[in-house]
Design a protein around this motif. Structure first.
Motif, short mmCIF file in Angstrom:
data_model
loop_
_atom_site.label_atom_id
_atom_site.label_comp_id
_atom_site.label_asym_id
_atom_site.label_seq_id
_atom_site.Cartn_x
_atom_site.Cartn_y
_atom_site.Cartn_z
N LYS A 150 2.82 -6.21 1.66
CA LYS A 150 2.34 -5.22 0.69
C LYS A 150 3.26 -4.01 0.69
CE LYS A 150 -1.57 -2.25 -0.67
NZ LYS A 150 -2.85 -1.65 -0.31
N PHE A 152 3.89 -0.10 -1.42
CA PHE A 152 3.17 0.93 -2.18
C PHE A 152 4.14 1.70 -3.08
CE2 PHE A 152 -1.04 1.64 0.02
CZ PHE A 152 -0.90 0.70 1.03
N HIS A 183 0.55 -1.99 -4.32
CA HIS A 183 -0.39 -0.92 -4.73
C HIS A 183 0.38 -0.12 -5.76
CE1 HIS A 183 -3.20 2.62 -3.61
NE2 HIS A 183 -2.44 3.00 -4.64
N VAL A 238 -2.48 -5.45 -6.36
CA VAL A 238 -3.74 -5.34 -5.64
C VAL A 238 -4.67 -4.34 -6.33
CG1 VAL A 238 -2.72 -5.96 -3.42
CG2 VAL A 238 -2.92 -3.55 -4.04
N HIS A 239 -5.92 -4.45 -6.03
CA HIS A 239 -6.99 -3.56 -6.49
C HIS A 239 -6.75 -2.96 -7.88
CE1 HIS A 239 -4.34 -0.49 -4.92
NE2 HIS A 239 -4.75 -0.55 -3.68
ZN ZN Z 1 -3.76 0.16 -1.95
#
Ligand code: ZN
Ligand code: DUC
Ligand code: ZN
Length: 468
Positions: A150, A152, A183, A238-239
């Protein structure tokens, strides 16, 4: 290992729906058939009138997770036990690189994860994409079974990487059949808005939402997708919370670009009105991205229908509302005078399956196959766990949930099994309840009673990621 028989249940996978028996041996599904006979010494679980589902796969949790100055309240024992009560038997959790090398960070994560009560894997968060991290990605993928990472585009100074880092990591992932999860919010712009809000004396929790506009989620999502196109790498957002971000994903997918995205129950069921709660109550809803205008919810449900969103995960990132006796760092109260100090995150690992069943199958014309696909099969496929996880098939792990589609109940924090002291859904009435949960053929949850054991969950090495 023992043998069990699950009898007469309605077996639902992403593609099938039929009544049959399941014989489980040595932790795996051995036989699926009609009227399977077993000896009197074999435990039989009658699932007549109930659904028999593959154990849920939640690919977005933060257990014992260090987030800047804060740490999430659930450890691997409490977080995974809570997951099990909610019908989730596999987690892909986040391992934070922090100030370590990715390999060293994973070693620490493994130690913490020894307590897990369900099966687990990790995505490694890269906050420094240097030559060492890029080289270690290969070892993580091929030797350690970590096929996703992941990155960001938000949280400058903590997690944020620049476009060059993102591009390099994507190419490395592409060359090694792994996937980058992102993200996607514009961290630089958000930081300016936060500082302006604080300078104007706007310190309450609702300014968390005001300083993270949905168009900056859309902008970052589009940028990430464009970079992934150049890198020719699959990417997973994500999200995803905002219509603008979903538009970017939809446009790219329409062009055939391998972009995948998840949303979370809180974005499907809640909206920014929650930030108008009196006093500091609104801090419970401070997660990132924040809750949006109600109209975004409609778009997200559309995205689930048209497969522009492939996964529903929880982003279980629990920080208690009240101060904790021995750990102020776990609490939302850290930000009582400054919204920017409220730890960002909310609980949800235990309520995902029932919420999506109730909201999706009962109220949004979602088929039960699609429900299974979104909560188990698609995440298992995308992250290299399928067919061991995410389905009920001969040879698959016997991670099985017996679920009553018609049982009514009410969500209450005091009845949850996480260490968290609140739920986003207090008092919500739900139709659909987990009755029994099996992990590798062992009964771990039975009508609200725990039969599992700390440490019984296994680490699962994952295969190729990025395909569905
Ligand atoms: Zn996040
Ligand atoms: N991102 C996450 O994935 N979880 C919690 C907060 C955040 O910013
Ligand atoms: Zn998260």
């Amino acid at each position: 290992m023992s043998t069990i028989l699950i009898k007469n249940g309605q077996i639902v996978t992403a593609t099938d729906d039929y009544v049959a028996d399941i014989l489980v041996q040595d932790g795996r599904v051995h036989t699926i058939g009609k009227e399977i006979e077993v000896g009197a010494d074999i435990p039989v679980h009658d699932a007549s009138g109930l659904l028999v589902l593959p154990g849920g796969v939640d690919v977005h949790t933060h257990l014992e997770f260090n987030f800047g100055d804060f740490e999430t309240i659930d450890d691997f024992e409490t977080g995974t036990r809570s997951a099990a009560f909610g019908g989730t038997t596999t987690l892909v959790d986040f391992c934070n690189q922090g100030d370590k090398t990715p390999m060293d960070a994973l070693e620490g994560w493994h130690k913490r994860a020894e307590k897990a009560c369900v099966d687990v894997s990790a995505h490694v968060i890269l906050n420094k994409v240097d030559d060492e991290a890029l080289a270690q990605m290969r070892g993580l993928i091929h030797d350690e079974g970590i096929s996703s990472f992941k990155l960001f585009t938000a949280y400058p100074g903590i997690f944020m990487v620049d476009d060059a880092g993102l591009f390099k990591a994507m190419r490395q992932a592409r060359d090694n059949n792994a996937m980058i999860c992102v993200h996607a919010e514009n961290g630089g712009v958000i930081e300016v808005l936060i500082q302006e809000a604080l300078a104007a004396g706007h310190t309450g929790p609702k300014y968390h939402e005001a300083t993270r506009p949905s168009i900056m989620e859309g902008e970052a999502t589009q940028r990430v997708i464009t970079i992934s196109e150049l890198a020719e790498a699959p990417v997973y957002i994500v999200h995803l919370s905002a219509s603008e971000a979903l538009d970017a994903v939809t446009r790219a997918r329409d062009r055939g670009v391998p972009v995948f995205a998840e949303t979370c129950p809180h974005y499907l069921f809640l909206d920014k009105q929650e930030y108008e709660r009196p006093g500091f109550e609104a801090a419970k809803f401070v997660m990132t991205p924040p809750l949006r205008e109600c109209s975004h919810q409609h778009d997200l449900w559309r995205g689930l229908k048209t497969d522009d969103l492939q996964v529903i995960s929880t982003d279980h990132c629990p920080f208690c509302f009240h101060e904790q006796p021995n750990g102020i760092l776990y609490s939302k109260q850290q930000g009582v005078d400054n919204f920017n100090k409220i730890p960002n995150g909310a609980p949800g690992v235990e309520t995902r399956l029932p919420l999506v069943f109730d909201g999706g199958v009962h109220k949004h014309q979602m088929s039960i196959n699609r429900f299974v696909q979104l909560t188990a099969t698609a995440p298992a496929k995308l992250f290299g766990l399928f067919p061991r996880k995410g389905t009920i098939a001969v040879g698959s792990d016997a991670d099985i949930v017996i679920f009553d589609p018609n049982q009514k109940w009410t969500i209450k924090a005091e009845q949850q099994h996480s260490k968290i002291d609140y739920t986003l859904f207090e008092g919500k009435e739900i139709m659909g309840k987990v009755r029994k949960v099996f992990l590798g053929g062992r009964l771990i949850v039975e009508e609200g009673t725990w039969h599992g054991k700390r440490g019984m969950g296994k680490f699962v090495k994952r295969g190729n990621a990025g395909k569905i």
